[in-house]
Design an enzyme around this catalytic site. Sequence first.
Site, mmCIF file in Angstrom:
data_model
loop_
_atom_site.group_PDB
_atom_site.id
_atom_site.type_symbol
_atom_site.label_atom_id
_atom_site.label_comp_id
_atom_site.label_asym_id
_atom_site.label_seq_id
_atom_site.Cartn_x
_atom_site.Cartn_y
_atom_site.Cartn_z
ATOM 1 N N TYR A 136 0.832 -1.202 0.000
ATOM 2 C CA TYR A 136 0.000 0.000 0.000
ATOM 3 C C TYR A 136 0.870 1.256 0.000
ATOM 4 O O TYR A 136 0.644 2.190 -0.784
ATOM 5 C CB TYR A 136 -0.916 -0.020 1.228
ATOM 6 N N LYS A 180 1.074 4.208 -2.965
ATOM 7 C CA LYS A 180 0.696 5.591 -2.684
ATOM 8 C C LYS A 180 1.866 6.547 -2.921
ATOM 9 O O LYS A 180 1.670 7.674 -3.398
ATOM 10 C CB LYS A 180 0.164 5.711 -1.259
#
Length: 252
Positions: free
Chosen positions: A157, A161
């Site tokens: 994740y 990002k």
Amino acid sequence: MFSLAGKVALVTGAARGLGRADCLALAEAGARIVAVDVNETGAENTAEQARAFGQDALALKVDIRDRDKVAQMVQTIKDELHATPDIVVNNAATLDNVAQLGDMKDELWDRDLAVNLTGAYNVTKALWSSLVEKQWGRIISMASVAGTMGGFGQASYSATKAGLIGFTRTLALEGARYNITANAIVPGVIGTEGFGKLPDKMKDRMRARVAMRKEGEPRDIATLVVFLASPEAKYITGAAVPVTGGLHLFTF
């Protein structure tokens, strides 16, 4: 001020949470909405709520990992709305792959990159030529403090990002001559459905790291989306704007 009348806004991950809030705020500002999600029922519910503001709203079930499906999506928008999106909000993401690196499953790493980062690439690239032709566009991508600070057990994740921020800044450079702006939003702890499902002790620990000692609301993100999408934000590009309540500040 901040009127989006006459604009078409496409939001991925629109079935719930930040994506739904973004759609409703954009519709309230006057934009026609394209709500995109793999959850068809959720996307249609979002579109129905957007129509309450008097705007056209189209719900589309699309797996943004599939470039052929994304191309079909663009054609469907042209057929149904007789227009192409002026505003692209790359919001879709997966956030259930929580494991330290040694325990992370390779297939979940691949999935997260495919949805969170490559999905944004697929959607943006499919619409890029139409934005260039219009000589106007707004690209807004949802990053995260995990992409700027890291996140324990969130290697995939965090990587996606952080990648979105780099992607955004490159789009800002390439789009500037065409009046296309590209910005990222960096949310901190936001009170979405996912946050609400966490154990109370974990939620308290997260709030304790925030200078304001509370989680934000989806509307706090959505109002920034509307501003960045508006003509008033024409000279803001390449930014990664934190909406964190002071999460990045030293507090005790």
